[in-house]
Design an enzyme around this catalytic site. Structure first.
Site, PDB file in Angstrom:
ATOM      1  N   SER A 115      -1.993  -5.868  -7.661  1.00  0.00           N
ATOM      2  CA  SER A 115      -1.409  -4.646  -7.101  1.00  0.00           C
ATOM      3  C   SER A 115      -2.445  -3.548  -6.974  1.00  0.00           C
ATOM      4  O   SER A 115      -3.401  -3.478  -7.765  1.00  0.00           O
ATOM      5  CB  SER A 115      -0.305  -4.188  -8.050  1.00  0.00           C
ATOM      6  OG  SER A 115       0.121  -2.895  -7.709  1.00  0.00           O
ATOM      7  N   TYR A 139       2.402  -1.325 -16.109  1.00  0.00           N
ATOM      8  CA  TYR A 139       2.503  -2.280 -15.000  1.00  0.00           C
ATOM      9  C   TYR A 139       1.111  -2.571 -14.424  1.00  0.00           C
ATOM     10  O   TYR A 139       0.699  -3.725 -14.290  1.00  0.00           O
ATOM     11  CB  TYR A 139       3.431  -1.731 -13.907  1.00  0.00           C
ATOM     12  CG  TYR A 139       3.367  -2.537 -12.632  1.00  0.00           C
ATOM     13  CD1 TYR A 139       3.950  -3.793 -12.559  1.00  0.00           C
ATOM     14  CD2 TYR A 139       2.688  -2.057 -11.500  1.00  0.00           C
ATOM     15  CE1 TYR A 139       3.868  -4.547 -11.399  1.00  0.00           C
ATOM     16  CE2 TYR A 139       2.608  -2.804 -10.344  1.00  0.00           C
ATOM     17  CZ  TYR A 139       3.202  -4.052 -10.292  1.00  0.00           C
ATOM     18  OH  TYR A 139       3.106  -4.804  -9.142  1.00  0.00           O
ATOM     19  N   LYS A 143      -1.433  -6.186 -14.511  1.00  0.00           N
ATOM     20  CA  LYS A 143      -2.056  -6.850 -13.360  1.00  0.00           C
ATOM     21  C   LYS A 143      -3.570  -6.966 -13.569  1.00  0.00           C
ATOM     22  O   LYS A 143      -4.177  -7.998 -13.276  1.00  0.00           O
ATOM     23  CB  LYS A 143      -1.741  -6.069 -12.076  1.00  0.00           C
ATOM     24  CG  LYS A 143      -0.267  -6.090 -11.704  1.00  0.00           C
ATOM     25  CD  LYS A 143       0.156  -7.484 -11.285  1.00  0.00           C
ATOM     26  CE  LYS A 143       1.624  -7.614 -11.007  1.00  0.00           C
ATOM     27  NZ  LYS A 143       2.029  -8.974 -10.654  1.00  0.00           N
TER      28      LYS A 143
HETATM   29  N1  UFG Z   1       9.536   8.045  -2.669  1.00  0.00           N
HETATM   30  C1  UFG Z   1      10.345   9.125  -2.336  1.00  0.00           C
HETATM   31  N2  UFG Z   1      11.691   8.964  -2.478  1.00  0.00           N
HETATM   32  C2  UFG Z   1      12.257   7.806  -2.947  1.00  0.00           C
HETATM   33  C3  UFG Z   1      11.405   6.728  -3.274  1.00  0.00           C
HETATM   34  C4  UFG Z   1      10.042   6.884  -3.118  1.00  0.00           C
HETATM   35  O1  UFG Z   1       9.894  10.187  -1.934  1.00  0.00           O
HETATM   36  O2  UFG Z   1      13.496   7.744  -3.076  1.00  0.00           O
HETATM   37  C5  UFG Z   1       8.077   8.202  -2.472  1.00  0.00           C
HETATM   38  C6  UFG Z   1       7.282   7.944  -3.726  1.00  0.00           C
HETATM   39  O3  UFG Z   1       7.186   9.118  -4.482  1.00  0.00           O
HETATM   40  C7  UFG Z   1       5.959   7.468  -3.143  1.00  0.00           C
HETATM   41  C8  UFG Z   1       6.356   6.745  -1.845  1.00  0.00           C
HETATM   42  O4  UFG Z   1       7.666   7.223  -1.548  1.00  0.00           O
HETATM   43  O5  UFG Z   1       5.179   8.555  -2.812  1.00  0.00           O
HETATM   44  C9  UFG Z   1       6.385   5.249  -1.984  1.00  0.00           C
HETATM   45  O6  UFG Z   1       7.151   4.922  -3.129  1.00  0.00           O
HETATM   46  P1  UFG Z   1       7.581   3.424  -3.495  1.00  0.00           P
HETATM   47  O7  UFG Z   1       8.364   3.507  -4.764  1.00  0.00           O
HETATM   48  O8  UFG Z   1       8.209   2.763  -2.321  1.00  0.00           O
HETATM   49  O9  UFG Z   1       6.192   2.685  -3.730  1.00  0.00           O
HETATM   50  P2  UFG Z   1       4.973   3.064  -4.709  1.00  0.00           P
HETATM   51  O10 UFG Z   1       3.857   3.505  -3.823  1.00  0.00           O
HETATM   52  O11 UFG Z   1       5.374   3.961  -5.789  1.00  0.00           O
HETATM   53  O12 UFG Z   1       4.714   1.670  -5.406  1.00  0.00           O
HETATM   54  C10 UFG Z   1       4.071   0.587  -4.786  1.00  0.00           C
HETATM   55  C11 UFG Z   1       4.634  -0.712  -5.330  1.00  0.00           C
HETATM   56  C12 UFG Z   1       4.355  -0.842  -6.808  1.00  0.00           C
HETATM   57  C13 UFG Z   1       2.874  -0.666  -7.049  1.00  0.00           C
HETATM   58  C14 UFG Z   1       2.364   0.593  -6.423  1.00  0.00           C
HETATM   59  C15 UFG Z   1       0.882   0.625  -6.485  1.00  0.00           C
HETATM   60  O13 UFG Z   1       6.018  -0.770  -5.095  1.00  0.00           O
HETATM   61  O14 UFG Z   1       4.769  -2.117  -7.253  1.00  0.00           O
HETATM   62  O15 UFG Z   1       2.712   0.669  -5.055  1.00  0.00           O
HETATM   63  O16 UFG Z   1       0.455   1.908  -6.678  1.00  0.00           O
HETATM   64  F1  UFG Z   1       2.625  -0.594  -8.371  1.00  0.00           F
END
Ligand code: UFG
Length: 320
Positions: A115, A139, A143
């Site tokens: 990841s 997490y 990895k």
């Molecule tokens: N976000 C919102 N509202 C929501 C959900 C998410 O604004 O309801 C934002 C988050 O703050 C983030 C972006 O949308 O800025 C993407 O969020 P996600 O949760 O979809 O994905 P992440 O980037 O947090 O996480 C992904 C993978 C993880 C991994 C990570 C690596 O899902 O498994 O990238 O940094 F660990």
């Protein structure tokens, strides 16, 4: 025969569909804790946990396994902070059990789902594979630990592996057979689509004061079939005698949360409420991959645009 651990999950099932198309024989090994049996449509299905050495022994003794692809992991960053034990046991200790059985049966090829979380808060974007690894949650550490274990196993046991560091996997099978359905859902695109479908009242934007063009976080979204194709290329490289390696898998372009919301509105022609709220702890402002290495060494390329990512996800969610 390819053993796909976690082949009933989101990314694993898309890889299985592509493996089957390419003519590989597959065994899906999955405990169905997060995956769905209806996603295991390609190859044989074995219900089992990677912590279950006896069950793994049965599978490895019965079938001639040429390589293992490993997609089983707990993936919720926030949960990993409050319950690290679950993450270290499931993602590290159970992976060691799988590797132990592989060693026992002399299976020496391994594809691992890593990841972008291994980079933590990057000093520089786009992020290259050589960038400092500084996970900021358990997490990400799990990895990185498995990546380290794999380096040591190569040196000691000649186990060849490819680690793919995924950025934001998204989208669904264009035929609409499988898609993304986490429970609970925490990922941005499926949550926005639920808002467009009226399944949730609104979508929250976590933070509008980041140092980015519109104040919201920027991520690198990559279609799950683009990820899957990289896995097939990596597998073929290992089966042809290739060496261990690590690759970023991202599209190399970033989209802000606001931009994604706008694209979903455009593609779905639906409007819904957007609520601006405080930052979610642990979110880096910008995560964008440099994926030149995968292109150069694996001959990989991106085929799906962000609109196609949203369209395929939308089509699949409407069928649910
Ligand atoms: N976000 C919102 N509202 C929501 C959900 C998410 O604004 O309801 C934002 C988050 O703050 C983030 C972006 O949308 O800025 C993407 O969020 P996600 O949760 O979809 O994905 P992440 O980037 O947090 O996480 C992904 C993978 C993880 C991994 C990570 C690596 O899902 O498994 O990238 O940094 F660990």
């Amino acid at each position: 025969m390819i053993l796909v651990a976690g082949g009933s999950g989101y990314i694993g099932s898309h890889v299985c569909k592509m493996l089957a198309k390419e003519g590989f024989d597959i065994i899906v090994y999955d405990n169905l804790s997060k995956g769905y049996e209806s996603f295991a449509r390609w190859g044989r299905f074995v219900l089992g946990d990677i912590s279950d050495e006896r069950q793994l022994d049965l599978v490895f003794s019965r079938f001639k396994i040429d390589a293992v692809m490993h997609f089983c992991a707990s993936i919720e960053v926030g949960e990993s902070v409050v319950d690290p034990e679950k993450y270290y046991i499931n993602n590290v200790s159970n992976t060691l059990t799988l590797l132990k059985v592989m060693n026992r049966y002399n299976v020496k090829k391994f594809i691992f789902s890593s990841s972008a979380a291994v980079y933590g808060m990057p000093d520089k974007v786009p992020i290259e594979e050589e960038a400092p690894k500084k996970p900021i949650n358990p997490y990400g550490w799990t990895k990185l630990m498995v990546e380290q274990i794999l380096q040591d196993y190569d040196r000691a046991y000649n186990l060849k592996s490819i680690c793919f560091r995924y950025f934001n996997a998204a989208g669904a099978d264009p035929d609409g057979e499988i898609g993304e359905a986490h429970n609970p859902e925490t990922h941005l695109i499926p949550l926005i689509i639920d808002a467009a479908l009226g399944k949730r009242e609104s979508i929250k934007i976590y933070g509008t004061d980041y140092d980015t063009k519109d104040g919201t976080c920027i991520r690198d979204y990559i279609h799950v079939n683009d990820l899957a194709r990289a896995h097939i290329l990596g597998l073929k490289m290992l089966l042809d005698g290739g060496k261990s390696d690590v690759f970023n898998l991202g599209s190399e372009s970033g989209f802000s949360v606001r931009e994604i919301i706008d694209i979903v509105k455009k593609v779905t022609e639906k409007d819904f409420k957007v609520i601006e709220t405080e930052r979610r702890p642990g979110d880096p402002a910008v995560l964008v991959a440099k994926s030149e290495k995968a292109k150069r060494i694996l001959g990989w390329k991106i085929e799906y645009s962000i609109e196609e990512i949203i369209k395929t996800a939308w089509n699949w969610h409407q069928k649910l």
